[in-house]
Every structure is written in structure tokens, then in C-alpha cells.
Write an enzyme that holds these catalytic residues in place. Structure first.
Site, PDB file in Angstrom:
ATOM      1  N   PRO A   1     -15.719 -13.494   8.782  1.00  0.00           N
ATOM      2  CG  PRO A   1     -16.098 -15.508   7.691  1.00  0.00           C
ATOM      3  CD  PRO A   1     -16.773 -14.453   8.501  1.00  0.00           C
ATOM      4  CD  GLU A   2     -12.413  -7.893   8.351  1.00  0.00           C
ATOM      5  OE1 GLU A   2     -11.498  -7.307   7.746  1.00  0.00           O
ATOM      6  OE2 GLU A   2     -12.895  -7.479   9.408  1.00  0.00           O
TER       7      GLU A   2
END
Ligand code: ZN
Length: 274
Positions: A2-3
Site C-alpha cells: 500500500p502506498e
């Protein structure tokens, strides 16, 4: 992994569920996440009301009525899900908040197969070492090309890995750095400190635009990321370069190239990026 856009979507999913909820219990698994659970978490959390659900870079910051903050980082494979009291525990469920909100009792469960995520605690008035060392959040309007130029001043490492350094800019990961450099027309091997003032401005504009587009698209779903309601994002359908090695550039007819920089894949167009 996840960014920032994915974490922001998780935050938006959790916010209406958690704000105003009272923590009535917690459970932790026997195995630790990336870091040990903070000591005395039980006493510090049970009985507290959740006032805010925020985000700093890729950290979720759950603010309590005491001013303390419960921190969560999703690592590579972390997800949250809402569950009913007594629902069957699943493999890799590690951290559970038992909650009450508007007479509704429920659980928020953190699941993380690879356990690179973490749960932290910040006492009121203190700064967590993880947060203290982070660079500016690129979504803040105060983040400008000239600020980026100052941060990267005279740095000789390539612009691509420099932007991945969380001490320089926080929350950017591989996908969005590749995409932003493509849109800005900047070659990923250029020295980080060697762009023109105009190029820093253009790069910051594209970083912010891409992050906002990705947030609106629900993030990018590659392997494990799900929003808090279990659904997927769709920004992966709009990648111009990321994971498109050998495919045609959307701008010219050349093929997208992949190379390795600092151990990570970089995708770019040799014609469009100079
Ligand atoms: Zn091209």
C-alpha cells in the site's frame, strides 16, 4: 504494497466507522508484527473514545480522547475489516479493537499474512520516532517545487530512488514515483539535485495530481490491498509505465523499458523521459 493513496482510502473507510467509538477491549496475537506491540496497550486503550482517524504519510493515526495516538502501518499485506462480535477468527488476524458506537458492538480486525505492518502508540505531547523523521507529505499545499529542490539540493543519487526515500518525501512508493517521472518527462537516472527549478515545479504538480487521481480511483490493487470495505481500487488500469515493460508507450510508439535502481524496478520511456 500500500502506498499513500491506498492508505488514504483505508483511512476514509475507517473514519465513519471509528470516530466516536469507544474501545471496550483489545486482542493481540501471540506472534509479533514487524515490531513488538507497545507495552500496556490494554490499559492505554480500553475505555478510550476515538476522536479522529488521520494519516501521516503511510501511517494511520487514530486519535484518542486522551490526546494519545494509536498508530497503524499496513506494511506489505495489512488489511482492516469490520467484524461482528464472536465472528470466526481467520488466519493472520493479529490485532483486534472491540468497539461500541451508537449502541452497536463490533470489532475492527487487523490481518497481515506477511507481518511487515506494525501497531504503535504515541503518548499525548510526544512525537513518535517513525513520524518525526518523515519528509513532507506531498499532498500538503505547502509542498512546492522549491521545497523539493531544497531537500534534494546537490544530491547525486538518481531522482527515482531519491523520491522513494521517506526522509525526503513521505508516502511515495514505486508505482507513483514511476508514473510521476513519466508525466513530468524526467529520466529516472538524472541526479536528484540536478533538475531545473521549472522541472521541480512540474514534478511536484504531477506527483500531487497522480496521488489525487489514485485516491479518487480507490488506489491501485496489485495483490493484497483492499479498501476498508473489502473492495479493490482501479488506478492500476491507468498506469502509463508501471508494470508495462515491453508494451507501447501511451505517448509515443516506443516500448516501455524496465531497469533496476536501488533494488527496485523502474519503468520508463526512453523517448519521452529525458
Ligand atoms: Zn514514450
Amino acid at each position: 504494497m500500500p502506498e499513500l493513496p491506498e492508505v488514504e482510502n483505508v483511512r476514509r473507510g475507517l473514519q465513519p466507522m471509528l470516530e466516536g467509538a469507544v474501545i471496550t477491549g483489545i486482542r493481540t496475537s501471540a506472534v509479533q508484527l514487524r515490531f513488538p506491540y507497545p507495552a500496556g496497550l490494554d490499559e492505554r486503550l480500553v475505555g478510550r473514545t476515538i476522536n479522529t482517524v488521520g494519516r501521516q504519510a503511510k501511517y494511520l493515526t487514530i486519535g484518542l480522547d486522551t490526546g494519545d495516538i494509536l498508530l497503524a502501518h499496513l506494511g506489505m499485506t495489512g488489511t482492516f475489516r469490520k467484524a461482528s462480535i464472536g465472528d470466526r477468527v481467520r488466519g493472520h488476524d493479529h490485532f483486534t479493537l472491540v468497539l461500541n458506537r451508537h449502541d452497536d458492538d463490533f470489532e475492527l480486525i487487523y490481518n497481515d499474512p506477511r507481518r511487515f505492518g506494525s501497531i504503535g502508540f504515541v503518548s499525548a505531547g510526544h512525537e513518535h520516532p517513525f513520524l518525526r523523521d518523515l519528509g513532507p507529505d506531498p499532498l500538503l499545499s505547502s509542498f512546492t517545487g522549491s521545497e523539493l529542490a531544497t531537500i534534494l539540493d546537490r544530491r547525486r543519487i538518481a531522482i527515482k530512488p531519491a523520491l522513494l526515500d521517506q526522509h525526503a518525501v513521505s508516502g511515495l512508493g514505486n508505482i507513483y514515483v514511476c508514473e510521476a517521472l513519466f508525466r513530468a518527462g524526467i529520466h529516472p537516472t538524472r541526479p536528484a539535485g540536478g533538475l531545473s527549478p521549472h522541472e521541480y515545479d512540474v514534478l511536484v504538480d504531477h506527483i500531487r495530481a497522480i496521488l489525487n487521481e489514485a485516491i479518487d480511483a480507490g488506489g491501485s490493487t496489485l495483490k493484497d490491498y483492499r479498501k476498508a470495505d473489502g473492495t479493490s481500487g482501479s488506478f492500476q488500469d491507468r498506469f502509463a509505465v508501471f508494470d508495462r515493460e515491453g508494451k507501447s508507450c501511451r505517448n509515443c510508439d516506443d516500448k516501455i523499458v524496465r531497469m533496476t535502481q536501488a533494488g527496485r524496478s523502474t519503468f520508463f520511456c526512453e523517448t519521452c523521459q529525458r
